[in-house]
Write an enzyme that holds these catalytic residues in place. Structure first.
Site, PDB file in Angstrom:
ATOM      1  N   ASP A 149      42.600 -13.150 -12.370  1.00 34.94           N
ATOM      2  CA  ASP A 149      43.875 -13.527 -11.775  1.00 34.94           C
ATOM      3  C   ASP A 149      43.846 -15.029 -11.527  1.00 34.94           C
ATOM      4  OD1 ASP A 149      46.368 -12.099 -10.890  1.00 34.94           O
ATOM      5  OD2 ASP A 149      46.024 -13.410  -9.174  1.00 34.94           O
ATOM      6  N   GLY A 202      47.101 -16.072 -24.005  1.00 39.28           N
ATOM      7  CA  GLY A 202      46.384 -17.329 -23.737  1.00 39.28           C
ATOM      8  C   GLY A 202      45.074 -17.061 -23.002  1.00 39.28           C
ATOM      9  N   ASP A 244      51.033 -25.092 -18.446  1.00 41.48           N
ATOM     10  CA  ASP A 244      50.281 -26.136 -19.165  1.00 41.48           C
ATOM     11  C   ASP A 244      51.097 -27.398 -19.472  1.00 41.48           C
ATOM     12  OD1 ASP A 244      47.813 -24.922 -19.156  1.00 41.48           O
ATOM     13  OD2 ASP A 244      48.036 -23.991 -21.113  1.00 41.48           O
ATOM     14  N   THR A 287      44.471  -7.795 -19.884  1.00 41.16           N
ATOM     15  CA  THR A 287      45.520  -8.769 -19.587  1.00 41.16           C
ATOM     16  C   THR A 287      46.655  -8.617 -20.589  1.00 41.16           C
ATOM     17  OG1 THR A 287      46.027 -11.130 -19.335  1.00 41.16           O
ATOM     18  CG2 THR A 287      44.418 -10.585 -21.018  1.00 41.16           C
TER      19      THR A 287
HETATM   20  P1  ITT Z   1      47.744 -10.739 -16.532  1.00 40.18           P
HETATM   21  O1  ITT Z   1      48.257  -9.660 -17.428  1.00 40.18           O
HETATM   22  O2  ITT Z   1      46.311 -11.087 -16.780  1.00 40.18           O
HETATM   23  O3  ITT Z   1      48.043 -10.501 -15.070  1.00 40.18           O
HETATM   24  P2  ITT Z   1      49.543 -13.010 -16.194  1.00 40.18           P
HETATM   25  O4  ITT Z   1      50.008 -14.094 -17.119  1.00 40.18           O
HETATM   26  O5  ITT Z   1      50.593 -12.203 -15.482  1.00 40.18           O
HETATM   27  O6  ITT Z   1      48.560 -12.061 -17.012  1.00 40.18           O
HETATM   28  P3  ITT Z   1      48.492 -13.770 -13.578  1.00 40.18           P
HETATM   29  O7  ITT Z   1      49.103 -12.583 -12.924  1.00 40.18           O
HETATM   30  O8  ITT Z   1      47.054 -14.091 -13.272  1.00 40.18           O
HETATM   31  O9  ITT Z   1      48.563 -13.674 -15.176  1.00 40.18           O
HETATM   32  O10 ITT Z   1      49.394 -15.007 -13.273  1.00 40.18           O
HETATM   33  C1  ITT Z   1      48.956 -16.299 -13.542  1.00 40.18           C
HETATM   34  C2  ITT Z   1      50.144 -17.220 -13.723  1.00 40.18           C
HETATM   35  O11 ITT Z   1      49.670 -18.563 -13.702  1.00 40.18           O
HETATM   36  C3  ITT Z   1      50.841 -16.998 -15.054  1.00 40.18           C
HETATM   37  O12 ITT Z   1      52.216 -17.282 -14.940  1.00 40.18           O
HETATM   38  C4  ITT Z   1      50.170 -18.028 -15.955  1.00 40.18           C
HETATM   39  O13 ITT Z   1      51.060 -18.451 -16.962  1.00 40.18           O
HETATM   40  C5  ITT Z   1      49.834 -19.150 -14.962  1.00 40.18           C
HETATM   41  N1  ITT Z   1      48.552 -19.739 -15.391  1.00 40.18           N
HETATM   42  C6  ITT Z   1      47.302 -19.237 -15.162  1.00 40.18           C
HETATM   43  N2  ITT Z   1      46.382 -19.944 -15.834  1.00 40.18           N
HETATM   44  C7  ITT Z   1      47.064 -20.893 -16.509  1.00 40.18           C
HETATM   45  C8  ITT Z   1      46.666 -21.885 -17.403  1.00 40.18           C
HETATM   46  O14 ITT Z   1      45.404 -22.028 -17.802  1.00 40.18           O
HETATM   47  N3  ITT Z   1      47.608 -22.672 -17.935  1.00 40.18           N
HETATM   48  C9  ITT Z   1      48.902 -22.517 -17.584  1.00 40.18           C
HETATM   49  N4  ITT Z   1      49.373 -21.585 -16.761  1.00 40.18           N
HETATM   50  C10 ITT Z   1      48.444 -20.767 -16.211  1.00 40.18           C
END
Ligand code: ITT
Length: 196
Positions: A71, A6, A148, A2
């Site tokens: 994801d 976070g 968040d 990732t």
């Molecule tokens: P990867 O490299 O793992 O893909 P990413 O941040 O791009 O990291 P995703 O593609 O899974 O992750 O997109 C998830 C989105 O949803 C991303 O903008 C996160 O900030 C948000 N999100 C996921 N879990 C969250 C959480 O626990 N709190 C706040 N926002 C969250």
């Protein structure tokens, strides 16, 4: 695997009590580039992430190493589940402020959802988690990441944030509710069945 620190921290907290050493997957010091296909569900995106991750492990001769991907997204009821699988893109383009502007005034229901995949060196384990809650009317808190600061989780078991957002509580409080923690717990349970 990732680019999100976070997520990495939550994975470390979930796995390290069981003796796992969780590290960010880097190749030549960089987060490997993968293609997130346009999919309808988080499960499909998680499947695409793990298969590309396994290909990368093979290319560097480490296919016996473990690999975790996840994801996730924010699903807003009044917006038909938007931004959902597009959460990362939407956060980047319009941020929490943009979400507050397009939200319905009355129905504030939303949920965070996560789909995780773990390669244990021989097979893939799957995990899913949901955290229901509400979107508040302003941005509050500096903790956590992503959406968040606008999300207050519903009380869960004996846990309550007393109306505070995930941005206003410490990570150990967030983990009592976290969609990601639930998905990772699913995987730990499935792993336990393999190991024991
Ligand atoms: P990867 O490299 O793992 O893909 P990413 O941040 O791009 O990291 P995703 O593609 O899974 O992750 O997109 C998830 C989105 O949803 C991303 O903008 C996160 O900030 C948000 N999100 C996921 N879990 C969250 C959480 O626990 N709190 C706040 N926002 C969250």
């Amino acid at each position: 695997m990732t680019g999100n620190q976070g997520k990495l921290l939550e994975a470390k907290n979930a796995f390290s009590p069981f003796g796992f050493n969780v590290e960010q997957f880097l190749i030549d010091g960089k987060v490997p580039e993968i293609i997130e296909p346009q999919c309808e569900t988080l499960d499909d995106v998680a499947d695409a992430k793990i298969s590309q991750g396994l290909q990368l492990l093979k290319e560097i001769g480490k296919e016996k190493d473990a690999l975790l991907v996840e994801d996730s997204g924010l699903f807003i009821e009044s917006l038909g589940g938007f931004p959902g699988v597009y959460s990362a893109y939407v956060l980047d383009k319009i941020g929490c402020e943009g979400i507050l502007k397009i939200m319905d005034d009355v129905n504030r229901k939303a949920s965070f959802q996560a789909s995780a995949r773990f390669w244990d060196g021989t097979k893939v384990h799957k995990g899913n988690g949901i955290c229901p809650g509400n979107i508040i009317h302003s941005i509050r808190g500096e903790n956590g990441f992503g959406y968040d600061p606008i999300f207050v989780p519903l009380d869960y078991l004996e846990f309550s944030t007393d109306g505070l957002t995930f941005g206003e509580v410490k990570i150990d409080m967030k983990e009592n509710f976290s969609h990601r923690k639930k998905a990772l717990d699913d995987i730990l349970l499935s792993l336990k069945n393999v190991i024991m």
